[in-house]
Design a protein around this motif. Structure first.
Motif, mmCIF file in Angstrom:
data_model
loop_
_atom_site.group_PDB
_atom_site.id
_atom_site.type_symbol
_atom_site.label_atom_id
_atom_site.label_comp_id
_atom_site.label_asym_id
_atom_site.label_seq_id
_atom_site.Cartn_x
_atom_site.Cartn_y
_atom_site.Cartn_z
ATOM 1 N N LEU A 105 -5.920 1.316 -18.968
ATOM 2 C CA LEU A 105 -6.196 0.512 -20.155
ATOM 3 C C LEU A 105 -7.153 -0.631 -19.822
ATOM 4 N N SER A 106 -6.969 -1.260 -18.665
ATOM 5 C CA SER A 106 -7.864 -2.353 -18.262
ATOM 6 C C SER A 106 -9.289 -1.845 -18.014
ATOM 7 N N GLN A 107 -9.414 -0.555 -17.750
ATOM 8 C CA GLN A 107 -10.730 0.051 -17.514
ATOM 9 C C GLN A 107 -11.282 0.731 -18.770
ATOM 10 N N LYS A 108 -10.646 0.414 -19.916
ATOM 11 C CA LYS A 108 -11.086 0.935 -21.221
ATOM 12 C C LYS A 108 -11.018 2.458 -21.275
ATOM 13 N N ARG A 109 -9.933 2.994 -20.727
ATOM 14 C CA ARG A 109 -9.697 4.431 -20.757
ATOM 15 C C ARG A 109 -8.348 4.692 -21.429
ATOM 16 N N PRO A 110 -8.273 4.435 -22.742
ATOM 17 C CA PRO A 110 -6.984 4.528 -23.428
ATOM 18 C C PRO A 110 -6.367 5.928 -23.412
ATOM 19 N N GLN A 111 -7.182 6.967 -23.444
ATOM 20 C CA GLN A 111 -6.615 8.326 -23.437
ATOM 21 C C GLN A 111 -5.906 8.621 -22.122
ATOM 22 N N GLU A 112 -6.472 8.117 -21.016
ATOM 23 C CA GLU A 112 -5.803 8.287 -19.720
ATOM 24 C C GLU A 112 -4.497 7.496 -19.688
ATOM 25 N N ALA A 113 -4.516 6.305 -20.274
ATOM 26 C CA ALA A 113 -3.293 5.501 -20.350
ATOM 27 C C ALA A 113 -2.236 6.237 -21.168
ATOM 28 N N VAL A 114 -2.641 6.825 -22.278
ATOM 29 C CA VAL A 114 -1.708 7.595 -23.106
ATOM 30 C C VAL A 114 -1.116 8.740 -22.299
ATOM 31 N N ARG A 115 -1.958 9.420 -21.545
ATOM 32 C CA ARG A 115 -1.479 10.554 -20.736
ATOM 33 C C ARG A 115 -0.394 10.109 -19.746
ATOM 34 N N MET A 116 -0.624 8.981 -19.082
ATOM 35 C CA MET A 116 0.366 8.464 -18.125
ATOM 36 C C MET A 116 1.665 8.072 -18.824
ATOM 37 N N LEU A 117 1.530 7.413 -19.960
ATOM 38 C CA LEU A 117 2.715 6.952 -20.684
ATOM 39 C C LEU A 117 3.488 8.112 -21.306
ATOM 40 N N GLU A 118 2.772 9.121 -21.775
ATOM 41 C CA GLU A 118 3.466 10.310 -22.304
ATOM 42 C C GLU A 118 4.229 11.019 -21.184
ATOM 43 N N LYS A 119 3.641 11.025 -19.999
ATOM 44 C CA LYS A 119 4.350 11.620 -18.864
ATOM 45 C C LYS A 119 5.609 10.808 -18.548
ATOM 46 N N ALA A 120 5.487 9.488 -18.555
ATOM 47 C CA ALA A 120 6.658 8.632 -18.322
ATOM 48 C C ALA A 120 7.707 8.887 -19.397
ATOM 49 N N ARG A 121 7.273 9.026 -20.618
ATOM 50 C CA ARG A 121 8.190 9.296 -21.745
ATOM 51 C C ARG A 121 8.897 10.634 -21.573
ATOM 52 N N SER A 122 8.176 11.624 -21.064
ATOM 53 C CA SER A 122 8.800 12.941 -20.863
ATOM 54 C C SER A 122 9.858 12.882 -19.761
ATOM 55 N N LEU A 123 9.666 11.989 -18.796
ATOM 56 C CA LEU A 123 10.632 11.849 -17.708
ATOM 57 C C LEU A 123 11.858 11.043 -18.133
ATOM 58 N N ASN A 124 11.636 10.037 -18.984
ATOM 59 C CA ASN A 124 12.745 9.203 -19.459
ATOM 60 C C ASN A 124 12.408 8.694 -20.860
ATOM 61 N N PRO A 125 12.825 9.440 -21.884
ATOM 62 C CA PRO A 125 12.492 9.057 -23.262
ATOM 63 C C PRO A 125 13.048 7.698 -23.689
ATOM 64 N N GLN A 126 14.065 7.190 -22.998
ATOM 65 C CA GLN A 126 14.661 5.904 -23.368
ATOM 66 C C GLN A 126 14.000 4.708 -22.684
ATOM 67 N N SER A 127 13.089 4.938 -21.782
ATOM 68 C CA SER A 127 12.472 3.851 -21.022
ATOM 69 C C SER A 127 11.709 2.920 -21.968
#
Length: 195
Positions: A105-127
């Motif tokens: 996100l700091s590098q203005k790459r929001p889609q990559e940030a979304v990809r990382m966060l979606e992966k985190a969400r898939s590992l722990n949806p309550q995080s």
């Protein structure tokens, strides 16, 4: 205590004494490095984090803090390399995925940030933290319905959390549900002392 009060210099002095007496206490060394960071001694902090990793390469807090230092010193490639190595070693570590998302996100790459966060969400949806960041990203990207769906899930699994409640209220506003937004904001207003 000194760090919470934004008094890093006494914290550095105390933690240096602890580190001298317990040079293999990695948690104490990590606190020392954090105190050095807050005191503005980034070179000293980096040296202490590296000292920790010489003792135990798997001590994740030090590696994450080094990546944060890299990012603060405008060295995104070094931060990314460090975080990707951590992710490879610990693919289910939510803190690593969250840091990668912040870096992207700091590098203005929001889609990559979304990809990382979606992966985190898939590992722990309550995080909580990755989900709140993901809602904000989807709102900024214009995917209001996806933001609302995640905000609902997040609030359902974090019922007492005020940030989750406020985020759900913002998501309801974004999709035009003012009444539902008001219902979510009401407890926040009551806690703040407003009617």
């Amino acid at each position: 205590l000194y760090l919470k009060k934004q008094q890093p210099k006494p914290a550095v002095q105390i933690m240096q004494r602890v580190a001298k007496n317990e040079p293999r206490n990695l948690s104490a060394l990590n606190v020392l490095a954090v105190a050095k960071t807050q005191a503005g001694d980034l070179a000293g902090a980096r040296q202490t984090y590296e000292q920790i990793l010489e003792v135990d390469r798997r001590f994740t807090p030090a590696a994450l803090n080094l990546a944060r230092l890299d990012r603060a010193e405008n060295k995104p490639d070094a931060a990314r390399g460090r975080l990707q190595a951590l992710q490879k070693a610990q693919p289910r570590n939510l803190d690593v995925l969250y840091e990668l998302a912040q870096l992207e996100l700091s590098q203005k790459r929001p889609q990559e940030a979304v990809r990382m966060l979606e992966k985190a969400r898939s590992l722990n949806p309550q995080s909580l933290a990755p989900n709140l960041m993901l809602v904000d990203l989807y709102l900024n990207l214009g995917d209001r319905q996806r933001a609302l769906d995640i905000a609902k899930d997040t609030q359902a699994s974090n019922r007492e959390n005020l940030l989750a409640l406020a985020t759900l209220g913002r998501a309801y506003l974004a999709v035009g549900h003012r009444g539902l937004a008001r219902e979510n904001f009401r407890p926040l207003a009551q806690l703040a002392g407003f009617n």
